[in-house]
Design a protein around this motif. Sequence first.
Motif, PDB file in Angstrom:
ATOM      1  N   VAL A 113       0.871  -1.181   0.000  1.00 23.78           N
ATOM      2  CA  VAL A 113       0.000   0.000   0.000  1.00 23.78           C
ATOM      3  C   VAL A 113       0.905   1.228   0.000  1.00 23.78           C
ATOM      4  N   PRO A 114       0.714   2.174  -0.910  1.00 21.39           N
ATOM      5  CA  PRO A 114       1.659   3.291  -1.036  1.00 21.39           C
ATOM      6  C   PRO A 114       1.990   3.994   0.275  1.00 21.39           C
ATOM      7  N   GLY A 115       0.981   4.332   1.067  1.00 26.55           N
ATOM      8  CA  GLY A 115       1.246   5.034   2.316  1.00 26.55           C
ATOM      9  C   GLY A 115       2.020   4.192   3.306  1.00 26.55           C
ATOM     10  N   TRP A 116       1.740   2.902   3.346  1.00 23.83           N
ATOM     11  CA  TRP A 116       2.429   2.007   4.271  1.00 23.83           C
ATOM     12  C   TRP A 116       3.886   1.819   3.865  1.00 23.83           C
ATOM     13  N   VAL A 117       4.118   1.667   2.574  1.00 19.89           N
ATOM     14  CA  VAL A 117       5.483   1.523   2.075  1.00 19.89           C
ATOM     15  C   VAL A 117       6.275   2.807   2.310  1.00 19.89           C
ATOM     16  N   ALA A 118       5.658   3.958   2.072  1.00 16.93           N
ATOM     17  CA  ALA A 118       6.343   5.235   2.283  1.00 16.93           C
ATOM     18  C   ALA A 118       6.749   5.397   3.742  1.00 16.93           C
ATOM     19  N   ARG A 119       5.846   5.031   4.659  1.00 21.84           N
ATOM     20  CA  ARG A 119       6.160   5.136   6.090  1.00 21.84           C
ATOM     21  C   ARG A 119       7.351   4.237   6.442  1.00 21.84           C
ATOM     22  N   PHE A 120       7.347   3.038   5.899  1.00 20.12           N
ATOM     23  CA  PHE A 120       8.434   2.086   6.160  1.00 20.12           C
ATOM     24  C   PHE A 120       9.766   2.637   5.666  1.00 20.12           C
ATOM     25  N   LEU A 121       9.790   3.131   4.434  1.00 24.07           N
ATOM     26  CA  LEU A 121      11.042   3.618   3.863  1.00 24.07           C
ATOM     27  C   LEU A 121      11.529   4.887   4.552  1.00 24.07           C
ATOM     28  N   GLU A 122      10.611   5.740   4.946  1.00 19.76           N
ATOM     29  CA  GLU A 122      11.008   6.965   5.652  1.00 19.76           C
ATOM     30  C   GLU A 122      11.593   6.642   7.019  1.00 19.76           C
TER      31      GLU A 122
END
Length: 433
Positions: A113-122
């Motif tokens: 999920v885009p938001g979940w992946v972004a949170r993980f990478l950040e």
Amino acid sequence: MLGAWRFLATLAAPLLRLHLRRRAARGKEEAARLPEREGHGAARPPGPLLWLHAASVGEARALLPLLEALAARAPTLVFLVTTGTTTSAAELPRWLSPALRGRVIHRYAPLDVPGWVARFLEGWRPALALRIEGELWPNTLAACAARGVPLVLVNARLSARSAARWGRFAPGLARRLLGLFALIVPRSAEDAARLKALGAPRLAPPGDLKLAAEPLPADPGALAALRAAIGGRPVWLAASTHPGEEALVLQAAALLRPRHPGLLAILAPRHPERGAELAALAPGAARRSQGAPPDAGGVYIADTMGELGLLYRLADVALVGGSLVPHGGQNPLEPARLGCPILLGPHMENFAEATALLERAGGARRVGADPAALAAAVADVLTRPEEAAAMAAAAAAAVSPARDLPGRLAEEVLALLGHGSDRAGPRAEKAEG
């Protein structure tokens, strides 16, 4: 198509959250760690961090030699290993060597999920992301590329069926996703050809990390105790079995007992929670999960986790499960490394290359999916010890040439990082095509 996938994944987030909770209720997820599936839980240490992702147990174990090689060559690297199953999360700490224990962090992988992946990478800010086999999640790959995180795919596998599906329905998406990787190491020459046909631009020489894995471990005390309890009885192990296989094994064992009255048949289900189900099939059988040793009976149910290394060391002959039913088979390389004669059913599609390797070498034998054929094959191994020893030696020799692969891959990865290597860059371009 990538934009459509991103939109649909975002839309599906509430349903995916509900799905995770339902899986947790069935014991398929850790309820306390569900936030990790949405990218929460980052606790990044200082210094360069390498993210390695493996779907499940077999893939995670295959990464261990590569982890060791990377750790030896780059003492400052820290490793974040993500997986998608509770079994892999439980087993990973047990597999780590003392040198790795302080340098490996485990988290469950975020869903795509885009938001979940972004949170993980950040939160984690990896210097490089490495994936094993076929984990091509579009949003995750695109997010890494957008952040300038180099992507590596090792043991890249692509079945003929999957290649045809990609080529028919999403050739552009396949080409774009494969083009995001700085390095792709196919598992076999066949996988390399399929990946190239789909547009993979950077292919290194093929290599299978599962061939390079270390033998499964075994607790010495538990091994000695089981050997003492079994004594001199012949042992037939049915390893990582699936529903429908245990009944065939029990029928075959009954056919064997007139000639081998002391035979001990060990049933080790792929999913240990099926222990009670197997006990109903074999009334009176001792269950390892209840602390019982093998008794005078002819069946022992090894419904515990992480003990295949122990059981393969005890067995005079082993049937690799998932192969008598249309599941596709479990890993035949595990018994090959431990000197155990190997029997395989007709369904080994999940490990076709490894199976072909072992069969060509004479290290494994196919059997039919019926009690009479099973009994005949087991009896042949038990009554011909010279042939059994030759099978075991051939299997061990077949897997030995891959020992230098982890070091080669470690050099390729570190070259991409510009860290810890004398080489100017990866050699993939030289091997392309």
